[in-house]
Design a protein around this motif. Structure first.
Motif, PDB file in Angstrom:
ATOM      1  N   ALA A 192       1.005  -1.220  -0.120  1.00  0.00           N
ATOM      2  CA  ALA A 192      -0.063   0.054   0.157  1.00  0.00           C
ATOM      3  C   ALA A 192       0.769   1.161  -0.169  1.00  0.00           C
ATOM      4  N   ASP A 193       1.879   1.120   0.632  1.00  0.00           N
ATOM      5  CA  ASP A 193       3.009   2.310   0.461  1.00  0.00           C
ATOM      6  C   ASP A 193       3.788   2.586  -0.618  1.00  0.00           C
ATOM      7  N   LYS A 194       3.645   1.554  -1.534  1.00  0.00           N
ATOM      8  CA  LYS A 194       4.459   1.639  -2.835  1.00  0.00           C
ATOM      9  C   LYS A 194       3.489   1.730  -4.131  1.00  0.00           C
ATOM     10  N   LEU A 233       3.577   4.471  -6.910  1.00  0.00           N
ATOM     11  CA  LEU A 233       4.983   4.405  -7.751  1.00  0.00           C
ATOM     12  C   LEU A 233       4.779   3.547  -8.789  1.00  0.00           C
ATOM     13  N   TYR A 234       3.827   2.453  -8.596  1.00  0.00           N
ATOM     14  CA  TYR A 234       3.993   1.110  -9.226  1.00  0.00           C
ATOM     15  C   TYR A 234       3.506   1.507 -11.039  1.00  0.00           C
ATOM     16  N   SER A 235       4.433   0.856 -11.941  1.00  0.00           N
ATOM     17  CA  SER A 235       3.988   1.171 -13.339  1.00  0.00           C
ATOM     18  C   SER A 235       4.763   0.039 -13.958  1.00  0.00           C
ATOM     19  N   GLU A 236       4.381  -0.304 -15.214  1.00  0.00           N
ATOM     20  CA  GLU A 236       5.059  -1.240 -16.066  1.00  0.00           C
ATOM     21  C   GLU A 236       4.930  -0.509 -17.321  1.00  0.00           C
ATOM     22  N   SER A 237       4.868   0.711 -17.487  1.00  0.00           N
ATOM     23  CA  SER A 237       4.889   1.404 -18.671  1.00  0.00           C
ATOM     24  C   SER A 237       6.455   1.127 -19.262  1.00  0.00           C
ATOM     25  N   GLU A 238       6.186   1.268 -20.523  1.00  0.00           N
ATOM     26  CA  GLU A 238       7.542   1.146 -21.426  1.00  0.00           C
ATOM     27  C   GLU A 238       7.898   2.604 -21.923  1.00  0.00           C
ATOM     28  N   HIS A 275      13.017  -6.241  -8.710  1.00  0.00           N
ATOM     29  CA  HIS A 275      12.220  -5.099  -8.555  1.00  0.00           C
ATOM     30  C   HIS A 275      13.054  -3.984  -8.669  1.00  0.00           C
ATOM     31  N   CYS A 276      12.613  -2.799  -9.304  1.00  0.00           N
ATOM     32  CA  CYS A 276      13.517  -1.652  -9.511  1.00  0.00           C
ATOM     33  C   CYS A 276      12.635  -0.404  -9.082  1.00  0.00           C
ATOM     34  N   LEU A 277      13.253   0.339  -8.280  1.00  0.00           N
ATOM     35  CA  LEU A 277      12.644   1.807  -8.207  1.00  0.00           C
ATOM     36  C   LEU A 277      13.598   2.475  -8.821  1.00  0.00           C
ATOM     37  N   ARG A 278      12.974   3.251  -9.878  1.00  0.00           N
ATOM     38  CA  ARG A 278      13.630   4.190 -10.662  1.00  0.00           C
ATOM     39  C   ARG A 278      13.222   5.669 -10.530  1.00  0.00           C
ATOM     40  N   LEU A 279      14.341   6.591 -10.031  1.00  0.00           N
ATOM     41  CA  LEU A 279      14.188   7.965  -9.699  1.00  0.00           C
ATOM     42  C   LEU A 279      14.932   8.917 -10.435  1.00  0.00           C
ATOM     43  N   PRO A 309      10.943  16.975  -5.046  1.00  0.00           N
ATOM     44  CA  PRO A 309       9.768  16.511  -4.849  1.00  0.00           C
ATOM     45  C   PRO A 309       8.859  15.165  -5.352  1.00  0.00           C
ATOM     46  N   GLY A 310       9.632  14.657  -6.247  1.00  0.00           N
ATOM     47  CA  GLY A 310       9.132  13.419  -6.879  1.00  0.00           C
ATOM     48  C   GLY A 310       9.620  11.844  -6.087  1.00  0.00           C
ATOM     49  N   TRP A 311      10.529  12.186  -5.230  1.00  0.00           N
ATOM     50  CA  TRP A 311      11.074  11.241  -4.319  1.00  0.00           C
ATOM     51  C   TRP A 311       9.897  10.562  -3.339  1.00  0.00           C
ATOM     52  N   PRO A 312      10.104   9.190  -3.037  1.00  0.00           N
ATOM     53  CA  PRO A 312       8.960   8.483  -2.043  1.00  0.00           C
ATOM     54  C   PRO A 312       9.167   9.189  -0.811  1.00  0.00           C
ATOM     55  N   GLU A 313       8.008   9.388   0.030  1.00  0.00           N
ATOM     56  CA  GLU A 313       8.179   9.740   1.319  1.00  0.00           C
ATOM     57  C   GLU A 313       8.457   8.600   2.471  1.00  0.00           C
ATOM     58  N   LYS A 314       8.258   7.439   2.036  1.00  0.00           N
ATOM     59  CA  LYS A 314       8.608   6.403   2.749  1.00  0.00           C
ATOM     60  C   LYS A 314       9.813   5.478   2.196  1.00  0.00           C
TER      61      LYS A 314
END
Length: 317
Positions: free
Chosen positions: A85-87, A90-95, A119-123, A133-138
């Motif tokens: 729920a906290d992620k 941000l989830y997307s499988e868009s190309e 798994h990948c978090l891309r920022l 401003p676009g970074w995760p808060e948690k």
């Protein structure tokens, strides 16, 4: 007579080779580890030598505090352990390769439907003021850890580019400006423990599409492998070291003098692994071409000029 090969074979099991005929095992190959606190001439030669042979190397005494590296590794690990729920936002499988901030699994690589154990978090992480401003808060520790890491890590990459320029005859500031002025994209990768690592990969063999990459390998679990001489070299995690590798844009700009080398990530049956890669990139509108200083009689351009935006659209990973 007993030293004749025919005598040895006659008196030995025909399915094995007698011991005295066995070749000694090849010595293990490992990536060079370069101490950046050494003399400039010595460091420049070591960087150029490692870059030409491997396209990869590790650096120590690079100026990024050990505490900063440790805190970022810990915070990224905490992110992947957060409840779904906290992620989910941000989830997307868009190309869409121009959408940076997203969480996804597998890879964006066009791979015929094949999925990979990652798994990948891309920022987007640099410039800090416009990307933060676009970074995760948690988790709460992630934003300060990113901010503390990304600026000195980028500085390491830029200093290495200056050293390479000195070594191959380019102006020291050749890679300043648009060639390195794009956003720094950060991939926090997590490779969970895998029940059967022999049948999958964390990432397929690939080259990086950017200019130069600065990689943090927290912990002790090995999983990164670099292509070398027809095989794969394990890149052993070294405390306080950063792994450096060249991207396609550096290969184009140096007309192939420095190459972007294939690498992959393997899975581990016992424990998961986290890595953090910072990709220094050109601006999207930058036209990347072989440096004129490296061209001449007998040295034609091996690559065509291409806008980085177009390269990104055609090379998805």
């Amino acid at each position: 007579m007993e030293k004749l090969l025919s005598s040895a074979v006659a008196s030995h099991d025909h399915e094995t080779v007698p011991g005295r005929f066995l070749l000694p095992p090849a010595p293990p190959v490992s990536l060079p580890v370069i101490d950046l606190s050494g003399g400039r001439d010595e460091v420049r030669r070591a960087v150029l030598r490692a870059g030409k042979e491997f396209g990869f190397f590790q650096v120590v005494n690079h100026g990024v505090p050990e505490r900063t590296m440790r805190e970022l590794g810990t915070a990224c690990g905490e992110f992947f352990r957060l409840p779904l729920a906290d992620k989910v936002a941000l989830y997307s499988e868009s190309e869409d390769t121009e959408r940076t901030n997203r969480l996804f699994s597998s890879t964006m690589c066009v791979s015929g439907g094949q999925s990979y154990w990652r798994h990948c978090l891309r920022l987007a992480c640099y410039p800090v003021e416009s990307t933060k401003p676009g970074w995760p808060e948690k988790p709460a520790a992630l934003q300060p850890a990113l901010e503390d890491f990304i600026v000195p890590a980028r500085s390491v990459g830029m200093e290495l580019l200056r050293l390479l320029c000195e070594g191959i005859g380019l102006p020291p500031d050749y890679f300043e400006g648009d060639l390195s002025g794009g956003e720094v994209i950060l991939n926090a990768n997590h490779y969970p423990a895998c029940p059967d690592p022999g049948v999958t990969l964390g990432l397929p063999p690939h080259c990086d599409r950017n200019l130069i990459t600065v990689l943090l390998q927290p912990g002790y679990v090995c999983g990164l492998q670099v292509s070398y001489d027809g095989g794969w070299i394990d890149v052993e995690p070294i405390p306080e070291a950063l792994v450096i590798n060249f991207g396609h844009q550096l290969e184009i700009a140096t007309n192939g003098l420095l190459r972007s080398v294939e690498h992959r990530a393997v899975a581990n049956v016992a424990v998961g692994r986290t890595s953090v890669a910072a990709f220094i990139m050109p601006t999207m509108d930058c036209v990347v071409r072989p440096a004129k200083e490296l061209l001449g009689e007998g040295r034609p351009a091996r690559y065509r000029s291409i806008a980085f935006r177009d390269f990104m659209r055609s090379y998805k990973l």
